[in-house]
Design an enzyme around this catalytic site. Structure first.
Site, short mmCIF file in Angstrom:
data_model
loop_
_atom_site.label_atom_id
_atom_site.label_comp_id
_atom_site.label_asym_id
_atom_site.label_seq_id
_atom_site.Cartn_x
_atom_site.Cartn_y
_atom_site.Cartn_z
N ASP A 233 0.87 -1.16 0.00
CA ASP A 233 0.00 0.00 0.00
C ASP A 233 0.93 1.23 0.00
O ASP A 233 2.11 1.14 0.37
CB ASP A 233 -0.96 0.01 1.19
C1 BGC Z 1 -5.00 3.32 -0.07
C2 BGC Z 1 -5.01 2.31 -1.21
C3 BGC Z 1 -4.79 3.02 -2.52
C4 BGC Z 1 -3.47 3.78 -2.45
C5 BGC Z 1 -3.16 4.55 -3.72
C6 BGC Z 1 -3.76 4.20 -0.11
O1 BGC Z 1 -3.84 5.23 0.82
O2 BGC Z 1 -5.08 2.64 1.17
O3 BGC Z 1 -6.24 1.62 -1.23
O4 BGC Z 1 -4.80 2.12 -3.59
O5 BGC Z 1 -3.55 4.73 -1.39
O6 BGC Z 1 -4.04 5.62 -3.87
#
Ligand code: BGC
Length: 811
Positions: A233
């Protein structure tokens, strides 16, 4: 096919490419080069791999309305259709959107579970039930990948709440992990063969998920045979050695990550084995081969599939997702006559939840738009009633704003769109011609045309030095600070009111919000994130409610749309309660008192309390219905289509909900309830929710006639005993007659379901295959699945509480 392992030829192409890379190139490939992509390696004919959120659309590599995306209904809505085939069709549309935008991998679906109703990101996941979640997720993944675009099933694992999500240590028993939280991932790996997975921010049982050797290398890859790539993530990777040895292939975003040069150094210093790096590179190259950006490898899908009509599909999914939880005296569909439409969200539709799931659709059909188009002229009136926005909201009504970027000398170096008065530029995602080195200030500038006269409040969301000028008066010239440590706080934090200006309806005024860019040097990624916020003049709330009640009294039917806001349901924080914000409960009560024929439409991504539900004629849950939500709502209210949804999670009050805790103590959040979440917990506690799991009414009636089981096949005979054609979701629950000694088991679990359609009077058969897993529990002593022999009741019906036919089997 998209859902099968790669061919020997592809594996050979991957090996050949890997053999040509030196350590520097390999480690570079495992690190984001910017916010959304990996570097190209021309020496092996590898193009740059581009990723994008997900899950209801494809935002692309910019936070901008300049390149819009379809906005489908929220994932909760998709799950409410109980239709993996519809989820697959949603996926094909998203693949089409991704291809159009040059995106190779979608950062979706989210398959964490609805453990506590307070989870702020509940709307972005599917259900409290792992089986329903897994099947909807598998449909979605199959659809996206059939279009040649990769998926990233997320967030692996136990990212079921948002509080302290970067640091929380979730303490979960192996049994609960296996039976609940891992189960959707396992089902998707088995049934859809995803090309990617995203490891979560949180820690599970003491190990952060981006370093979880056991769950990633042993379970996901070892036991289940997952052969896709594992991406962190965003900003979740913490250490070089821990991550690579814990099975993390790609650290995102870049350019500053724990991989790249740091990983090459760790190999040179003998801390990390180069073979481990090769394993990760192989996974990335395999992904590149699948999506068609590795020279010499056949992509999984060579020809783009047939074009999907996105607007039509968005509307179909929305109406198939709406859950009619109450319909006294057949209040719906609407009879002929006049309709008083009431509620702020009826006019300013809330179609999606907040955070990284945000996309910018090219159009939004509000309930007011939808009903205006569907009802005869003069049949519809509108009143606001009560505003759910108790604080400042995004500047999206009446604002025409652009962002102007300037250097230190005040020279304009670039401009960009600023959807909803928001700037969200991550890493190198900067407007054309702008670089971090030169960028000194960003000014949001343009006009605001009020739709009401009176004192308008303006505010700023973000951290740093700002100047705010409205109609020539400077109201703020200072610095905003925080003590929170979430790196995305500027994005998820609350806006601060800074100005009140007396304005006149219809008369545009100039607006300027200037941000002086000061970014710390030592961050993995430079993020410029701020927004202008706004609140309309607050009319006397009593008067607004009285006005709505008068409108309701004058009409044949009152339709009240109640909603949550982006300060209630969003990524980045959890909910404090389940109440509708503002004075919406009072509004519904006043309208219901004025007109017994009151229909309430609940526009929220996840459960809210409906304390007045017995006092109104009908309650329809519309979720965050996506860009075509208003048109779909008109389809369902007028009866052109029946509402097709069934609850994917239990709806009840917070005081009754058995599992609610999302707040860690000393950094730990124990999942003390074990395998009892959702309906299993409600049943165990003997509590009755407002609306049970699986519940949802259509516009016809169903008579369940018989059930029989042959081997693992359940055959259910049912008849459409109503007066119009309809679709039913036949639900099969498996209830062990007695619990295995020492193993506490839920009273019943969803074991399968099937959708059937029938004309009035027609009898149909639904068949459901019982999966072996439904009879198994995870045995912690032997660390393996254990088939529990004995007698089971097969209970078939319309919800977990409305079981119509049963039979007993012995296994
Ligand atoms: C989120 C993810 C997301 C990523 C990119 C993170 O803060 O938890 O679900 O894909 O950001 O935007």
């Amino acid at each position: 096919m998209a859902g099968t392992p790669t061919s020997p030829d592809t594996e050979a192409a991957v090996e050949a490419a890997l053999g040509k890379l030196d350590l520097e190139a390999k480690t570079r490939l495992l690190a984001g080069q910017d916010t959304w992509s990996l570097p190209a390696l021309p020496e092996i004919g590898l193009e740059s791999l581009v990723m994008s959120d997900g899950p209801i659309g494809v935002r692309g590599v910019r936070w901008s309305a300049d390149d819009p995306s379809i906005a489908l209904p929220s994932p909760t809505a998709l799950a409410a259709t109980w239709d993996p085939e519809l989820a697959r069709r949603a996926g094909t549309l998203l693949a089409q959107e991704a291809r159009r935008k040059g995106v190779h991998v979608l950062l979706a679906p989210t398959v964490n579970l609805h453990r506590s109703p307070l989870g702020g990101r509940h709307f972005e996941a599917y259900s409290e039930d792992p089986y329903l979640t897994g099947l909807i997720g598998a449909g979605y993944v199959n659809g996206v990948q059939s279009g040649g675009v990769g998926t990233t099933v997320k967030h692996f694992v136990a990212n079921d709440a948002e509080t302290d999500r970067f640091t929380v240590n979730n303490l979960v028993s192996e049994r609960a992990l296996r039976e609940l939280y891992l189960a959707p991932f396992e089902l998707i790996v088995e049934n859809a063969h995803p090309w990617g997975i995203m490891t979560a921010y949180n820690t599970v049982n003491g190990t952060t998920m981006t370093e979880h050797h056991h769950l990633v290398n042993e379970v996901l890859r070892g036991e289940w045979g997952f052969d896709g790539y594992n991406v962190s993530d965003w900003m979740a990777a913490r250490s070089t050695k821990g991550a690579i040895e814990g099975g993390l292939d790609v650290a995102m975003p870049g350019p500053k990550t724990v991989y790249g040069e740091a990983l090459a150094r760790a190999v040179r210093d003998g801390e990390v084995d180069e073979a481990t790096v090769d394993g990760a590179v192989r996974n990335v190259l395999r992904l590149a081969a699948r999506v068609g950006i590795l020279a010499g490898a056949e992509p999984v899908v060579a020809e783009p599939p047939e074009t999907v009509d996105g607007i039509e599909l968005a509307r179909e999914i929305a109406r198939r997702s709406f859950v009619l939880v109450r319909n006294e005296n057949q209040a719906l569909p609407l009879k002929q006559g006049t309709v008083a439409l009431i509620g702020a969200a009826a006019r300013d539709a809330r179609v999606l939840g907040g955070g990284s799931a945000t996309v910018f659709p090219s159009r939004i059909v509000s309930p007011l738009d939808g009903l205006t188009a569907a009802l005869p002229e003069g049949a519809l009136s509108y009143a606001v009633g009560a505003d759910p926005n108790t604080e400042l909201a995004v500047a999206d009504k009446g604002f025409e704003l652009r962002a102007i970027c300037r250097d230190a000398d005040g020279q304009v170096i670039g401009t960009a769109s600023a959807p909803n008065g928001q700037i969200q530029w991550m890493g190198t995602d900067l407007p054309e011609g702008v670089t971090h080195d030169r960028l000194h200030t960003v000014e949001l500038t343009g006009t605001f045309t009020p739709r009401e006269s009176g004192p308008h409040t303006f505010g700023i969301k973000g951290l740093g030095a700002f100047g705010l000028t409205i109609a020539g008066t400077t109201y703020f010239d200072d610095v905003q600070r925080t003590d929170k440590d979430d790196p995305f706080e500027a994005f998820f934090g609350a806006p601060v009111p800074c100005a009140e200006a007396e304005l006149t309806a219809g008369e545009p005024v100039d607006v300027s919000l200037t941000y002086v860019v000061v970014l710390p040097e030592d961050v993995p990624m430079k993020v410029i994130s701020f927004a202008l916020a706004h609140q309309e003049p607050q009319r006397d709330p009593d008067e607004l409610i009285a006005e709505a009640a008068r409108a309701a009294r004058a009409a044949d039917t009152a339709v009240v749309v109640v909603a949550t806001t982006d300060r209630v349901e969003s990524e980045g924080f959890d909910r404090g309660d389940l109440r509708l914000p503002g004075r919406q409960d009072e509004l519904v009560r006043a309208v219901a008192a004025a007109n017994p024929n009151t229909v309430v439409v609940v526009n929220s991504g996840s459960p809210v309390e409906l304390p007045w539900r017995e006092d109104v004629a009908a309650v329809l849950l519309s979720w965050f219905p996506g860009q075509e939500g208003g048109a779909a709502l008109a389809d369902v209210l007028t009866g052109a289509h029946e509402p097709g949804g069934r609850l994917p999670s239990t709806w009840g009050s917070l005081t009754d909900a058995p599992v609610t805790r999302v707040l860690p103590e000393d950094g730990e959040l124990p999942y003390d309830e074990g395998v009892f979440i959702g309906y299993a917990a409600w049943e165990k506690e003997g509590r009755t929710p407002a609306y049970p799991f699986g519940h949802g009414l259509g516009y016809t009636d169903w008579t369940y006639e018989s059930v029989e089981v042959q081997g693992s096949t359940v055959r259910v005979r049912l008849r459409n005993s109503g007066t119009r054609a309809g679709r039913e979701v036949v639900q099969v629950y498996l209830a062990p007659a007695e619990a295995e000694a020492g193993a506490e088991r839920p009273a019943r679990r969803l074991a399968g379901f099937a959708g059937v359609a029938a004309a009035p009077g027609e009898s149909v058969e639904a068949t459901v295959e019982l999966p072996r897993r439904a009879f198994e529990i995870w045995d912690e002593k032997t660390a393996s699945w254990s088939f529990v022999k004995g007698s089971y009741e097969i209970q078939v019906g319309r919800s977990i509480d409305d079981r119509r036919v049963t039979t007993t089997i012995n296994v």
